[in-house]
Write a protein that holds these residues in place. Structure first.
Motif, PDB file in Angstrom:
ATOM      1  N   LEU A 245       0.860  -1.104  -0.049  1.00  9.85           N
ATOM      2  CA  LEU A 245      -0.074   0.052  -0.057  1.00  9.85           C
ATOM      3  C   LEU A 245       0.862   1.146  -0.092  1.00  9.85           C
ATOM      4  O   LEU A 245       0.648   2.201  -0.769  1.00  9.85           O
ATOM      5  CB  LEU A 245      -1.024   0.087   1.049  1.00  9.85           C
ATOM      6  N   ASN A 246       1.779   1.255   1.000  1.00  8.02           N
ATOM      7  CA  ASN A 246       2.522   2.490   0.932  1.00  8.02           C
ATOM      8  C   ASN A 246       3.592   2.667  -0.382  1.00  8.02           C
ATOM      9  O   ASN A 246       3.820   3.770  -0.549  1.00  8.02           O
ATOM     10  CB  ASN A 246       3.462   2.436   2.375  1.00  8.02           C
ATOM     11  N   GLY A 247       3.926   1.620  -0.929  1.00  3.82           N
ATOM     12  CA  GLY A 247       4.629   1.802  -2.138  1.00  3.82           C
ATOM     13  C   GLY A 247       3.931   2.431  -3.135  1.00  3.82           C
ATOM     14  O   GLY A 247       4.324   3.287  -3.949  1.00  3.82           O
ATOM     15  N   LEU A 248       2.596   1.913  -3.471  1.00  2.00           N
ATOM     16  CA  LEU A 248       1.644   2.374  -4.274  1.00  2.00           C
ATOM     17  C   LEU A 248       1.494   4.016  -4.187  1.00  2.00           C
ATOM     18  O   LEU A 248       1.404   4.528  -4.917  1.00  2.00           O
ATOM     19  CB  LEU A 248       0.177   1.606  -4.210  1.00  2.00           C
ATOM     20  N   LEU A 297      -5.970   3.653   6.974  1.00  4.52           N
ATOM     21  CA  LEU A 297      -6.681   4.781   6.493  1.00  4.52           C
ATOM     22  C   LEU A 297      -5.977   6.070   6.301  1.00  4.52           C
ATOM     23  O   LEU A 297      -6.371   6.868   5.456  1.00  4.52           O
ATOM     24  CB  LEU A 297      -7.863   4.879   7.645  1.00  4.52           C
ATOM     25  N   ARG A 298      -4.973   6.327   7.028  1.00  8.26           N
ATOM     26  CA  ARG A 298      -4.425   7.558   6.992  1.00  8.26           C
ATOM     27  C   ARG A 298      -3.383   7.744   5.615  1.00  8.26           C
ATOM     28  O   ARG A 298      -3.329   8.612   4.948  1.00  8.26           O
ATOM     29  CB  ARG A 298      -3.425   7.835   8.070  1.00  8.26           C
ATOM     30  N   SER A 299      -2.904   6.416   5.057  1.00  9.30           N
ATOM     31  CA  SER A 299      -2.205   6.197   3.927  1.00  9.30           C
ATOM     32  C   SER A 299      -3.317   6.611   2.884  1.00  9.30           C
ATOM     33  O   SER A 299      -2.845   7.360   1.727  1.00  9.30           O
ATOM     34  CB  SER A 299      -1.591   4.876   3.985  1.00  9.30           C
ATOM     35  N   LEU A 300      -4.236   5.896   2.706  1.00 11.02           N
ATOM     36  CA  LEU A 300      -5.291   6.211   1.883  1.00 11.02           C
ATOM     37  C   LEU A 300      -5.767   7.535   1.739  1.00 11.02           C
ATOM     38  O   LEU A 300      -6.188   7.933   0.578  1.00 11.02           O
ATOM     39  CB  LEU A 300      -6.537   5.236   2.250  1.00 11.02           C
ATOM     40  N   ALA A 301      -5.735   8.385   2.799  1.00  7.40           N
ATOM     41  CA  ALA A 301      -6.170   9.650   2.900  1.00  7.40           C
ATOM     42  C   ALA A 301      -5.258  10.705   2.230  1.00  7.40           C
ATOM     43  O   ALA A 301      -5.666  11.708   1.750  1.00  7.40           O
ATOM     44  CB  ALA A 301      -6.572  10.192   4.276  1.00  7.40           C
ATOM     45  N   THR A 302      -4.033  10.164   1.950  1.00  4.24           N
ATOM     46  CA  THR A 302      -2.992  10.922   1.316  1.00  4.24           C
ATOM     47  C   THR A 302      -3.435  11.534  -0.181  1.00  4.24           C
ATOM     48  O   THR A 302      -3.137  12.291  -0.695  1.00  4.24           O
ATOM     49  CB  THR A 302      -1.610  10.629   1.470  1.00  4.24           C
TER      50      THR A 302
END
Length: 360
Positions: A245-248, A297-302
């Protein structure tokens, strides 16, 4: 730097003023680090440089122009050869890491100062047993035992310890009192890292390429080629999903640099690289479904405010975040997380403390 910002935001003006005073007097040596506590060997080189720059920029703005550290303290003492050479390229002259990263045996010449091969960066390897004893075990009644431990582990007349500041009084309040007793001993003289470097001649430095590892990495971890198991364990499904997820997210935001909302997304991304989400997903023994879920959720919110992100990218990010949350809840409700924690605690003899309490 993230701590400095929080102190500023919460208006700890007197504390910040005292930090500036002791820093200017050189009573305390301030080392550089990374702004939001990422595991540097696990993020791209560009992000390593950015986090270090943000850290220096923030501390200099809040504390003053005197803040110009020559030494470096990597988050979690996580280090490898690539990261060490990158830090050397930024002009830092000294760095402290764990003895596990020294070449050869875990405690081989651990009190010596080494030089990163092909550079002028000098690396100090801490003595783990004494450092962990202070951080996780010692009480005010244990001073004699600590002196015995120091004597047994001493090479020459220098003992190099290193730990996070939170270990001196936050997780275990008694540790601060114990440390005060230690430094009051007439036969013990404390030195900053810079003081130590001045006392050790450069022509005695042996060249070294640090092995990948951190303050918690064991020889067994290295035998299995897993140098950072608390943050990237190939057998941990959650870790694998978190890094996907964070790589994406990282690639997507970097491609959106012309988006009008890029600065906000970039700032949010800096914070999502924090090591905590992986630590609390490790089950070794740290575990928190809330932190794992909130981090996803925080990663997604970026991505929320970016208008140039493709729909299939948003869909893939959503799927990964949902899978992380579902798997974390499954681990919790099925008892799998607790089983893994118990297996880890049974297999290790380390003492683990959090918030002043021993983890059972």
């Amino acid at each position: 730097g993230s701590l400095t910002r929080q102190l500023e935001k919460q208006q700890y003006t007197a504390l910040l003023r005292d930090m500036t005073t002791v820093g200017k007097r050189k009573q305390v040596e301030f080392l550089a680090s990374a702004m939001y506590h990422p595991i540097l060997p696990l993020v791209p080189a560009k992000e390593v440089k950015r986090q270090i720059h943000l850290n220096t920029e923030t501390n200099r703005r809040v504390l003053g122009s005197w803040y110009n550290p020559e030494g470096f303290f990597p988050p979690e003492m996580a280090m490898d050869s690539r990261t060490a050479h990158l830090i050397a390229s930024l002009g830092y002259r000294t760095m402290i890491v764990d003895e596990i990263s020294a070449h050869g045996d875990q405690r081989d010449r651990q009190t010596h100062i080494h030089r990163l091969r092909g550079t002028q960066l000098r690396i100090a390897f801490r003595y783990r047993a004494a450092s962990d004893y202070i951080a996780f075990s010692a009480t005010r009644r244990d001073l004699n035992r600590f002196v015995d431990l120091v004597t047994a582990g001493l090479h020459g007349d220098v003992l190099l310890t290193g730990m996070d500041g939170e270990n001196l009084g936050h997780h275990r309040r008694v540790t601060a009192a114990f440390w005060y007793e230690v430094v009051q001993q007439p036969n013990i003289k404390t030195l900053t890292l810079a003081d130590l470097m001045r006392q050790v001649r450069r022509d005695h430095d042996e060249p070294v390429e640090p092995r990948a590892g951190s303050w918690s990495t064991t020889e067994d971890d290295l035998k299995h080629h897993v140098p950072f198991p608390l943050w990237r364990d190939p057998k941990n499904e959650l870790h694998r999903l978190q890094w996907q997820l964070n790589g994406l997210i990282l690639k997507t935001i970097e491609r959106a640099h012309k988006d009008p909302n890029y600065p906000k997304a970039r700032h949010d991304l800096d914070q999502t690289l924090s090591s905590d989400q992986y630590w609390w997903a490790s089950m070794k023994p740290w575990w928190s479904t809330d932190i794992v879920e909130n981090a996803a959720l925080r990663s997604l919110a970026t991505l929320a405010n970016l208008s140039t992100v493709r729909e299939n990218t948003r869909t893939r990010a959503n799927q990964l975040a949902e899978t992380i949350i579902q798997k974390a809840n499954t681990f919790q409700t099925s008892g799998e997380a607790q089983r893994r924690r118990e297996t880890y605690l049974h297999a290790t003899h380390n003492i683990h403390f959090l918030g002043g309490q021993r983890v059972k």
